[in-house]
Scaffold this active site. Structure first.
Site, short mmCIF file in Angstrom:
data_model
loop_
_atom_site.label_atom_id
_atom_site.label_comp_id
_atom_site.label_asym_id
_atom_site.label_seq_id
_atom_site.Cartn_x
_atom_site.Cartn_y
_atom_site.Cartn_z
N LYS A 41 31.89 50.84 37.36
CA LYS A 41 32.77 49.97 36.12
C LYS A 41 33.91 49.35 36.74
O LYS A 41 34.21 49.53 37.91
CB LYS A 41 32.95 51.04 35.33
CG LYS A 41 33.78 52.15 35.53
CD LYS A 41 34.15 53.16 34.74
CE LYS A 41 35.00 54.49 35.05
NZ LYS A 41 35.64 55.23 34.30
N TYR A 277 64.14 36.25 41.26
CA TYR A 277 64.66 36.42 39.67
C TYR A 277 65.63 37.75 39.65
O TYR A 277 65.44 38.75 40.34
CB TYR A 277 63.34 36.72 39.08
CG TYR A 277 62.56 35.71 38.70
CD1 TYR A 277 63.18 34.46 38.16
CD2 TYR A 277 61.22 35.76 38.72
CE1 TYR A 277 62.30 33.40 37.78
CE2 TYR A 277 60.41 34.75 38.41
CZ TYR A 277 61.07 33.57 38.17
OH TYR A 277 60.08 32.54 37.74
C1 LIG Z 1 32.75 59.71 32.67
C2 LIG Z 1 32.88 59.43 34.03
N1 LIG Z 1 32.02 59.73 35.18
C3 LIG Z 1 32.54 59.71 36.41
C4 LIG Z 1 33.63 58.98 36.83
C5 LIG Z 1 34.06 58.69 38.04
O1 LIG Z 1 35.27 59.20 38.57
P1 LIG Z 1 35.84 59.37 39.99
O2 LIG Z 1 35.93 57.57 40.26
O3 LIG Z 1 36.97 60.34 39.85
O4 LIG Z 1 34.80 59.77 40.98
C6 LIG Z 1 34.44 58.57 35.64
C7 LIG Z 1 35.63 57.67 36.09
O5 LIG Z 1 36.55 57.43 35.40
C8 LIG Z 1 34.03 58.76 34.32
O6 LIG Z 1 34.75 58.30 33.44
#
Ligand SMILES: Cc1ncc(COP(=O)(O)O)c(C=O)c1O
Length: 383
Positions: A41, A277
């Site tokens: 993601k 700035y």
């Molecule tokens: C539902 C869920 N699973 C897994 C992960 C992966 O977490 P990490 O990046 O700490 O391994 C996330 C990350 O935010 C998440 O929201």
């Protein structure tokens, strides 16, 4: 990919070997029978959604987890056929696409269940869903008291298949005290047992992010969802220390990302002059300043004021405030610095290294945010 002619000025290099090595590390940790579902993601935590996903899959990942429908759509458009699991909410009006793209989604409300059930029946397809169980994060999730009713409601739709049960830890990486995570895991196990007592077989139970996968084999179940560590970063210093103290094994996570730019101008500023700035910095000597074409629009946090970049393997201190598209650094002690020389904002240059963790300390945040916020528009180059 190459928008605005930026590719020659600001870019991100991603090491394929590093990504491969991290996937191998996770495969060794979880074994061959556990589904390895890295989280890609947020533009693969800034590493580039499509290419990174392809590298992960070629390296042995089984599934991919995204947050949103548009990310899943981009992956399918790029020809990715692997199972995709969507972690975030999908609008009721978009649920038909879930079936058309053959996605797995997480569910935690009856409105989603009924709409998806109706659409699946209309299209004569099976929708694979994973129930999110509330175990203490109080984010998404169905609470224990409602789970039986929720499961029975899903079962009343003949085109819905409960493929998974999942949860997410609230306090596993920010601490060396894992008692809260243990409580959540216990709750998860109890609720899984409750559901399985209804004579339903659930193929995939999953709860493990990076920290859980690294620290607690008992959280692996049939699938793990690591994110940050597949990019070569530890979730936190605490996770690193817990791992070193508690697990009798050596692993090395290899950071994959290097963020670079080029010098756009060099100028000499007399002693006693202000830079940038707010006149926040005043020179105390005649100073050679390099102007760099990167700023907070690109993801170089404006809150940073005590940082450096690397030029010819040497540190050049940031001077004055971070602007929207420009930062200024002191190259007085790097006489060889000249126009269009390469500058490392994050990554290694000779003996010096600026890690995402170092950068996050300057910006008063975490490594996750640092890499995820490098503007998507900046080209990612895979080396
Ligand atoms: C539902 C869920 N699973 C897994 C992960 C992966 O977490 P990490 O990046 O700490 O391994 C996330 C990350 O935010 C998440 O929201």
């Amino acid at each position: 990919m190459y928008l605005f002619g930026m590719e020659n000025l600001v870019w991100v290099e991603i090491s394929k070997n590093a990504l491969q090595s991290n996937i191998n590390t996770f495969r060794n940790l979880v074994g061959k029978d556990t589904i390895l579902c890295p989280c890609v993601k947020s533009n693969a935590y800034g590493h580039g959604l499509i290419e990174t996903s392809k590298i992960f899959l070629e390296s042995g990942a089984d599934w991919l987890a995204v947050n949103a429908l548009y990310e899943a759509r981009s992956l399918r458009s790029a020809g990715v056929l692997a199972p995709i699991y969507v972690l975030g909410y999908i609008a009721l009006s978009d649920l038909e696409e879930v079936l058309n793209l053959d996605l797995r989604i997480v569910v935690y409300n009856k409105e989603t269940v009924s709409r998806l059930g109706e659409i699946a029946e209309k299209l004569d397809k099976k929708a694979k869903i994973h129930i999110k169980i509330e175990t203490g994060n109080n984010r998404q999730g169905v609470v224990a008291e409602e789970i039986e009713d929720f499961v029975k409601y899903i079962l009343s739709f003949k085109n819905l298949e409960i493929e998974g049960l999942s949860t997410h830890f609230a306090n596993i990486e920010d601490t060396k005290d894992h008692s809260y995570a243990e409580i959540q895991l216990k709750k998860f196990n109890e609720i899984v047992a409750m559901v399985e007592n209804l004579e339903i077989k659930i193929p995939f139970k999953h709860c493990a992010n990076s920290a859980a996968t690294l620290l607690f084999p008992e959280t692996h179940f049939e699938m793990v969802r690591p994110g940050i560590s597949t990019y070569g970063m530890w979730p936190s210093d605490e996770t690193f220390l817990s791992f070193s103290n508690e697990r009798k094994m050596n692993i090395s996570l290899v950071p994959a990302l290097c963020w670079k730019t080029k010098i756009a101008q060099i100028k000499t500023v007399p002693s006693g002059e202000f830079i940038g700035y707010g006149c926040s910095y005043k020179t105390t000597r005649q100073t050679k300043i390099a102007i760099l074409p990167v700023g907070y629009y690109d993801g170089y946090d404006r809150g940073i004021n005590n940082a450096h970049v690397l030029i010819h393997g040497k540190r050049a201190a940031l001077r004055g405030r971070v602007c929207m598209n420009i930062i200024m650094v002191d190259v007085t002690d790097i006489p060889e610095a000249s126009l269009e020389d390469e500058v490392v904002l994050i990554g290694r240059d000779g003996d010096e290294n600026i890690s995402a963790e170092q950068f996050s300390k300057w910006a008063d945040t975490i490594n996750y945010e640092v890499t995820a916020r490098i503007n998507d528009r900046i080209p990612r180059i895979y080396v």
